[in-house]
Scaffold this motif. Structure first.
Motif, mmCIF file in Angstrom:
data_model
loop_
_atom_site.group_PDB
_atom_site.id
_atom_site.type_symbol
_atom_site.label_atom_id
_atom_site.label_comp_id
_atom_site.label_asym_id
_atom_site.label_seq_id
_atom_site.Cartn_x
_atom_site.Cartn_y
_atom_site.Cartn_z
ATOM 1 N N VAL A 106 0.879 -1.168 0.000
ATOM 2 C CA VAL A 106 0.000 0.000 0.000
ATOM 3 C C VAL A 106 0.918 1.218 0.000
ATOM 4 O O VAL A 106 1.852 1.298 0.800
ATOM 5 C CB VAL A 106 -0.911 0.015 1.238
ATOM 6 N N TRP A 107 0.666 2.157 -0.908
ATOM 7 C CA TRP A 107 1.624 3.255 -1.056
ATOM 8 C C TRP A 107 0.945 4.558 -1.460
ATOM 9 O O TRP A 107 -0.235 4.585 -1.798
ATOM 10 C CB TRP A 107 2.703 2.878 -2.068
ATOM 11 N N ALA A 108 1.729 5.624 -1.398
ATOM 12 C CA ALA A 108 1.233 6.963 -1.734
ATOM 13 C C ALA A 108 2.227 7.645 -2.655
ATOM 14 O O ALA A 108 3.424 7.356 -2.621
ATOM 15 C CB ALA A 108 1.053 7.790 -0.461
ATOM 16 N N GLY A 109 1.732 8.534 -3.497
ATOM 17 C CA GLY A 109 2.624 9.236 -4.407
ATOM 18 C C GLY A 109 1.941 10.383 -5.117
ATOM 19 O O GLY A 109 0.711 10.457 -5.186
ATOM 20 N N THR A 110 2.763 11.284 -5.643
ATOM 21 C CA THR A 110 2.287 12.406 -6.453
ATOM 22 C C THR A 110 2.659 12.151 -7.903
ATOM 23 O O THR A 110 3.836 11.951 -8.223
ATOM 24 C CB THR A 110 2.923 13.725 -5.973
ATOM 25 N N ASP A 111 1.672 12.139 -8.788
ATOM 26 C CA ASP A 111 1.954 11.852 -10.191
ATOM 27 C C ASP A 111 2.508 13.089 -10.897
ATOM 28 O O ASP A 111 2.650 14.164 -10.290
ATOM 29 C CB ASP A 111 0.709 11.321 -10.908
ATOM 30 N N ARG A 112 2.824 12.920 -12.170
ATOM 31 C CA ARG A 112 3.443 14.021 -12.924
ATOM 32 C C ARG A 112 2.511 15.218 -13.081
ATOM 33 O O ARG A 112 2.947 16.329 -13.356
ATOM 34 C CB ARG A 112 3.890 13.510 -14.298
ATOM 35 N N GLY A 113 1.211 14.978 -12.907
ATOM 36 C CA GLY A 113 0.266 16.091 -12.984
ATOM 37 C C GLY A 113 0.121 16.842 -11.681
ATOM 38 O O GLY A 113 -0.627 17.814 -11.610
ATOM 39 N N GLY A 114 0.839 16.386 -10.634
ATOM 40 C CA GLY A 114 0.782 17.063 -9.348
ATOM 41 C C GLY A 114 -0.301 16.566 -8.416
ATOM 42 O O GLY A 114 -0.516 17.151 -7.357
ATOM 43 N N THR A 115 -0.981 15.471 -8.779
ATOM 44 C CA THR A 115 -2.053 14.943 -7.943
ATOM 45 C C THR A 115 -1.509 13.915 -6.963
ATOM 46 O O THR A 115 -0.892 12.924 -7.376
ATOM 47 C CB THR A 115 -3.148 14.291 -8.808
#
Length: 215
Positions: free
Chosen positions: A177-186
């Motif tokens: 289970v993980w979290a991240g910010t995509d290239r669109g900033g979301t």
């Protein structure tokens, strides 16, 4: 390259996480109150306390609900912590880890679980951020090495992970289970990814776990 869940097993993981949260809520015992004593008779002393007697709980609380089991999992513990809300940050990661461990008790030798967790974390990081893809040529072919990563390196975090058998002593799966910010900033947390492994034996007789390419 996307890291969207691709197998029915990921749906089972999501269901189990939600089931653990529900289990914690259902586990709160409900108290039933007896009706108050009848009012005092007209001849009772006027100075007597007219309030009803303190309610007493019934003998046993209701049974705690359980989550559906799968071949690679067992029923979660009754006292498992509820999942934190989205956006809780690192403070909620411990609760997610406990929920996973409660839903799927350890069924691998400690050394195997440690090896699988290390590999699963590295593979997820390579998949999401592009870091370390060259270390896994069988999973990330040369044609993928130049692909731009889908998630920012400094906004990527693994929230929880477990390694368990995958229906056979020679197969295993790492749930992450993980979290991240995509290239669109979301920014999104609570993402789920599975990495599957098979146990192989080297020419020297050593046993190791080999990751399987993503479909």
């Amino acid at each position: 390259m996307t890291t969207t869940p691709r197998s029915p097993r990921l749906l089972l993981l999501s269901t189990a996480l939600l089931a653990v949260a529900g289990t914690a809520l259902l586990g709160i015992p409900h108290r039933h109150h007896e009706p108050p004593d009848p009012p005092p008779s007209p001849t009772a002393n006027a100075t007597t306390d007219p309030s009803p007697a303190a309610p007493t709980p019934t003998s046993n609380p209701p049974a705690v609900g359980t989550a559906a089991s799968t071949p690679a999992a067992s029923t979660p513990a009754a006292g498992a912590s509820a999942l934190p809300p989205h956006g809780e940050g690192t403070a909620g990661d411990v609760a997610i880890q406990r929920a996973l461990e409660a839903a799927w008790p350890l069924d691998l030798p400690f050394g195997d679980a440690r090896e699988l967790l290390a590999a699963g974390r590295d593979l997820l990081r390579a998949d999401a951020t592009g870091i370390g893809r060259a270390h896994w040529p069988a999973v990330f072919p040369a044609s993928w090495q130049g692909l731009a990563p889908a998630f920012a390196t400094d906004r990527f975090r693994i929230q929880a992970a477990i390694a368990r058998r995958d229906g056979s002593p020679h197969k295993a799966v790492v749930h992450l289970v993980w979290a991240g910010t995509d290239r669109g900033g979301t920014f999104t947390d609570g993402r789920i990814t599975d990495w599957h492994f098979t146990r192989t034996t080297t020419l020297k007789g050593a046993s190791t776990w080999t990751p399987q390419p993503r479909p």
